[in-house]
Scaffold this motif. Structure first.
Motif, mmCIF file in Angstrom:
data_model
loop_
_atom_site.group_PDB
_atom_site.id
_atom_site.type_symbol
_atom_site.label_atom_id
_atom_site.label_comp_id
_atom_site.label_asym_id
_atom_site.label_seq_id
_atom_site.Cartn_x
_atom_site.Cartn_y
_atom_site.Cartn_z
ATOM 1 N N LYS A 270 0.057 -1.649 -7.693
ATOM 2 C CA LYS A 270 0.238 -2.094 -6.422
ATOM 3 C C LYS A 270 -0.302 -3.270 -5.935
ATOM 4 O O LYS A 270 0.179 -4.288 -5.243
ATOM 5 C CB LYS A 270 -0.216 -0.871 -5.196
ATOM 6 C CG LYS A 270 0.589 0.353 -5.338
ATOM 7 C CD LYS A 270 1.682 0.206 -4.553
ATOM 8 C CE LYS A 270 2.593 1.525 -4.307
ATOM 9 N NZ LYS A 270 3.416 1.090 -3.255
ATOM 10 N N LEU B 99 1.632 7.474 -3.840
ATOM 11 C CA LEU B 99 1.541 6.676 -5.339
ATOM 12 C C LEU B 99 2.558 7.306 -6.126
ATOM 13 O O LEU B 99 2.531 8.809 -6.321
ATOM 14 C CB LEU B 99 0.107 6.555 -5.648
ATOM 15 C CG LEU B 99 -0.673 5.722 -5.097
ATOM 16 C CD1 LEU B 99 -2.341 6.077 -5.460
ATOM 17 C CD2 LEU B 99 -0.431 4.347 -5.199
ATOM 18 N N GLU C 205 -10.219 0.401 -5.486
ATOM 19 C CA GLU C 205 -9.328 -0.429 -4.817
ATOM 20 C C GLU C 205 -9.929 -1.923 -4.748
ATOM 21 O O GLU C 205 -9.222 -3.023 -5.240
ATOM 22 C CB GLU C 205 -8.822 -0.170 -3.292
ATOM 23 C CG GLU C 205 -7.796 1.041 -3.527
ATOM 24 C CD GLU C 205 -7.311 1.600 -2.160
ATOM 25 O OE1 GLU C 205 -6.613 2.286 -1.907
ATOM 26 O OE2 GLU C 205 -7.893 1.560 -1.253
ATOM 27 N N ALA D 98 -1.742 3.375 -10.806
ATOM 28 C CA ALA D 98 -0.867 3.270 -9.590
ATOM 29 C C ALA D 98 -1.273 2.437 -8.774
ATOM 30 O O ALA D 98 -0.435 1.155 -8.458
ATOM 31 C CB ALA D 98 -0.534 4.629 -9.058
ATOM 32 N N ILE D 99 -2.524 2.302 -8.494
ATOM 33 C CA ILE D 99 -3.378 1.301 -7.783
ATOM 34 C C ILE D 99 -3.265 -0.006 -8.205
ATOM 35 O O ILE D 99 -2.969 -1.057 -7.614
ATOM 36 C CB ILE D 99 -4.717 1.955 -6.994
ATOM 37 C CG1 ILE D 99 -4.465 3.051 -6.305
ATOM 38 C CG2 ILE D 99 -5.260 0.715 -6.498
ATOM 39 C CD1 ILE D 99 -5.956 3.836 -6.125
ATOM 40 N N ILE E 9 -3.899 7.662 -10.913
ATOM 41 C CA ILE E 9 -3.957 7.075 -9.671
ATOM 42 C C ILE E 9 -4.414 5.922 -9.695
ATOM 43 O O ILE E 9 -4.121 4.672 -9.067
ATOM 44 C CB ILE E 9 -4.954 8.050 -8.659
ATOM 45 C CG1 ILE E 9 -4.423 9.230 -8.242
ATOM 46 C CG2 ILE E 9 -5.449 7.313 -7.458
ATOM 47 C CD1 ILE E 9 -5.488 10.264 -7.497
ATOM 48 N N SER F 13 0.883 -1.194 -0.149
ATOM 49 C CA SER F 13 -0.160 -0.126 0.070
ATOM 50 C C SER F 13 0.689 1.093 0.083
ATOM 51 O O SER F 13 2.070 1.284 -0.005
ATOM 52 C CB SER F 13 -1.052 -0.085 1.142
ATOM 53 O OG SER F 13 -0.364 -0.265 2.300
ATOM 54 N N ALA F 14 0.390 2.266 0.069
ATOM 55 C CA ALA F 14 0.942 3.703 -0.180
ATOM 56 C C ALA F 14 0.723 4.613 1.160
ATOM 57 O O ALA F 14 -0.354 5.286 0.932
ATOM 58 C CB ALA F 14 0.501 4.324 -1.563
#
Length: 143
Positions: A69, A48, A93, A65-66, A62, A41-42
């Motif tokens: 991850k 991120l 998410e 980037a998620i 965003i 996680s960030a």
């Protein structure tokens, strides 16, 4: 004496403005005996980033980037008490976790008795806020 060699790779869905719950959960996991994990996680001190290592600037960046991850993790842990005020990104998410067929482990925050219906409907398991429940769920449900 058994020492686990491999680490569980997890993504913890959270909101920076509720950083205390995130920090408390990290403390529980870090102190768990014979439990190694890598956190994808960030947290606020490691925001991120884009592929070129610059800060993300818009919703599309965003989301990308998620995705990066969540893609490599064994499980996604959701602190369900944060849901009401952070619905948009938590749902994103969770949607990404489902897209990658990642197990979703909902954690009821300390003192909470209710879990939002949406979280109940998408979670593989809902656990209490204690080390053995959370670690047990990560061990059981991780890919």
């Amino acid at each position: 004496f058994f020492k686990q060699k491999t680490a569980y790779e997890i993504f913890i869905s959270h909101a920076w403005k509720y950083g205390e719950q995130y920090t408390d959960l990290m403390d529980l996991l870090e102190k768990a005996p014979n439990f190694n994990f890598r956190n994808y996680s960030a947290p606020s001190d490691n925001p991120l980033k884009n592929l070129n290592n610059t800060d993300v600037k818009n919703k599309s960046e965003i989301t990308s980037a998620i995705k990066r991850k969540i893609k490599p993790v064994n499980a996604v842990v959701v602190i369900s008490g944060m849901y009401a005020n952070n619905r948009e990104w938590m749902e994103k998410e969770i949607e990404i976790a489902q897209e990658y067929s990642k197990p979703i482990i909902a954690v009821k925050p300390w003192g909470n008795t209710n879990v939002p219906t949406y979280i109940q409907n998408v979670s593989d398991v809902i656990v209490a806020w204690n080390t053995s429940s959370i670690v047990g769920a990560i061990r059981e449900y991780s890919l």
